[in-house]
Design an enzyme around this catalytic site. Structure first.
Site, PDB file in Angstrom:
ATOM      1  N   LYS A  89     -11.611  -7.278   6.074  1.00 30.49           N
ATOM      2  CA  LYS A  89     -11.012  -6.423   7.103  1.00 30.49           C
ATOM      3  C   LYS A  89     -11.974  -5.277   7.385  1.00 30.49           C
ATOM      4  CE  LYS A  89      -6.961  -3.526   8.030  1.00 30.49           C
ATOM      5  NZ  LYS A  89      -5.714  -2.960   7.479  1.00 30.49           N
TER       6      LYS A  89
ATOM      7  N   ARG B 257      -3.219   3.473  12.646  1.00 27.68           N
ATOM      8  CA  ARG B 257      -2.730   4.687  11.987  1.00 27.68           C
ATOM      9  C   ARG B 257      -1.715   5.425  12.846  1.00 27.68           C
ATOM     10  NH1 ARG B 257      -8.458   6.336   8.987  1.00 27.68           N
ATOM     11  NH2 ARG B 257      -8.373   4.572   7.537  1.00 27.68           N
TER      12      ARG B 257
ATOM     13  N   TYR C  14      -2.921  -9.133  16.236  1.00 23.89           N
ATOM     14  CA  TYR C  14      -1.869  -8.673  17.141  1.00 23.89           C
ATOM     15  C   TYR C  14      -1.811  -9.530  18.400  1.00 23.89           C
ATOM     16  CZ  TYR C  14      -2.274  -4.766  13.956  1.00 23.89           C
ATOM     17  OH  TYR C  14      -2.334  -4.006  12.803  1.00 23.89           O
TER      18      TYR C  14
ATOM     19  N   LYS D 289     -12.112  -4.716   2.064  1.00 22.24           N
ATOM     20  CA  LYS D 289     -11.578  -3.857   3.124  1.00 22.24           C
ATOM     21  C   LYS D 289     -12.520  -2.673   3.280  1.00 22.24           C
ATOM     22  CE  LYS D 289      -7.496  -1.191   4.484  1.00 22.24           C
ATOM     23  NZ  LYS D 289      -6.131  -0.788   4.098  1.00 22.24           N
TER      24      LYS D 289
ATOM     25  N   CYS E 279       0.868  -1.180   0.000  1.00 23.68           N
ATOM     26  CA  CYS E 279       0.000   0.000   0.000  1.00 23.68           C
ATOM     27  C   CYS E 279       0.900   1.224   0.000  1.00 23.68           C
ATOM     28  CB  CYS E 279      -0.946  -0.006   1.202  1.00 23.68           C
ATOM     29  SG  CYS E 279      -2.322   1.157   1.030  1.00 23.68           S
TER      30      CYS E 279
ATOM     31  N   GLU F 213     -16.380  -7.682  -5.214  1.00 26.51           N
ATOM     32  CA  GLU F 213     -14.953  -7.350  -5.074  1.00 26.51           C
ATOM     33  C   GLU F 213     -14.109  -8.619  -4.997  1.00 26.51           C
ATOM     34  OE1 GLU F 213     -13.373  -4.529  -5.105  1.00 26.51           O
ATOM     35  OE2 GLU F 213     -14.709  -2.922  -4.474  1.00 26.51           O
TER      36      GLU F 213
ATOM     37  N   SER G 122      -6.558  -3.326  14.632  1.00 26.81           N
ATOM     38  CA  SER G 122      -6.012  -2.645  15.803  1.00 26.81           C
ATOM     39  C   SER G 122      -7.086  -2.189  16.781  1.00 26.81           C
ATOM     40  CB  SER G 122      -5.177  -1.448  15.349  1.00 26.81           C
ATOM     41  OG  SER G 122      -5.970  -0.530  14.597  1.00 26.81           O
TER      42      SER G 122
END
Length: 327
Positions: free
Chosen positions: A248, A205, A313, A195, A120, A233, A274
């Site tokens: 996501k 971010r 995570y 996404k 990205c 998609e 996150s």
């Protein structure tokens, strides 16, 4: 047949029987650990909004990945934080950028670990958007060439998997063609196919320093209201050559994941993002929830909805619990 002949509680009477009849199982091999790599040496910098998550320089990343592999986690996905940013996101395809350097080091030091690289532009552009700007709009087609260039750089550096997360139309086909032309036909493409433009990305971010400097990403990331569009998609990405497709975030979009599982037979990934991670951490720190139980229940629900692999995570913490038989 009805009560008292049928007593469903018989199937739940102890832990052994519950394990025997479990319809869904979560294993360490289902987990992918997202990691942030930055310039420098000896760097291990905590991310304030993500307790337990750090930014790593290449040397400390290698040591951390040895521990990840020792826990049985099969793969990591790398996000780069460049030294400099510009309007064209040149750091994304710099052969000596943090991600290529990390990939080369990890291939030498941790050869059994599967390596994925996020593809990205948002971490690398000074405006924070996921592509090249035409005035105040992301130019889809102009971005494709640079995404493909970055994917080739990562594959040449050692990535087994490249993972485009930009949501530009046509990027999977462009990347597949570029990989083939570079004689890298065995590199997997794990597409962020569905996404969503989600409010759950905030802590990421901060970690990746990738917040847009103006506007938002609604013109390229998906509308949270739509599921049929998500299936279109995914179908387009499969047609263009994706090997793995992803939804996501994970928990708010379990219905989308379940629809994808019903419609497609290729491997499915889900990104436990996150915001989902940080909410659990914060509530646990306040004593409002049982951290480990909520973590494992969340991961199990993602697997139950249809995911073959989960980017999370929590990968290290979950791996430790799974090794001890915890669920």
């Amino acid at each position: 047949m009805s009560f008292p002949l049928v007593r469903m509680r018989r199937l739940r009477r102890n832990e052994t029987i519950r394990r025997m009849v479990a319809e869904t199982t979560l294993g360490v091999s289902d987990l992918i650990y997202p990691m942030f790599v930055c310039p420098g040496k000896g760097v291990r910098q905590p991310v304030g909004s993500m307790p337990g998550v750090d930014r790593f320089s290449v040397d400390t990343l290698v040591e951390e990945c040895k521990q990840v592999a020792d826990l049985g986690v099969p793969a990591v996905i790398l996000f780069g934080i460049p030294e400099k940013k510009d309007a064209l996101g040149r750091g994304a395809y710099d052969k000596n950028g943090p991600v290529p350097l990390a990939l080369r080091a990890l291939r030498r030091a941790v050869p059994g670990l599967a390596l994925a690289a996020d593809v990205c532009m948002c971490e690398y552009t000074d405006h924070g958007h996921c592509g090249i700007l035409d005035k105040d709009t992301v130019h889809n087609d102009a971005t494709l060439e640079l995404l493909a260039k970055a994917a080739v750089v990562y594959a040449q550096a050692g990535a087994h998997i490249v993972a485009p997360s930009d949501m530009m139309d046509g990027r999977v086909g462009e990347i597949r063609e570029a990989l083939d032309e570079a004689e890298l036909p065995d590199t997997l493409i794990m597409s962020y196919a569905a996404k969503y433009c989600s409010a759950f990305y905030g802590p990421f971010r901060e970690a990746a320093d990738s917040a847009p400097q103006f506007g938002d990403r609604k013109t390229y990331q998906m509308d949270p209201a739509n599921v049929r569009q998500a299936l279109r998609e995914v179908a387009l990405d499969v047609e263009e050559g994706a090997d793995i497709v992803m939804v996501k975030p994970a928990l708010p979009y379990l219905d989308v994941l379940a629809h994808m599982r019903d419609e497609f037979d290729l491997p499915l990934a889900a990104y436990h993002v996150s915001g989902e991670y940080s909410m659990i951490k914060a509530a646990a720190q306040l004593g409002w929830i049982d951290h480990d139980r909520v973590m494992m229940e969340s991961l199990l629900s993602i697997k139950r909805a249809g995911a073959d692999m989960i980017l999370t995570y929590f990968a290290k913490e979950a791996a430790k619990l799974l090794a001890g038989g915890g669920k």
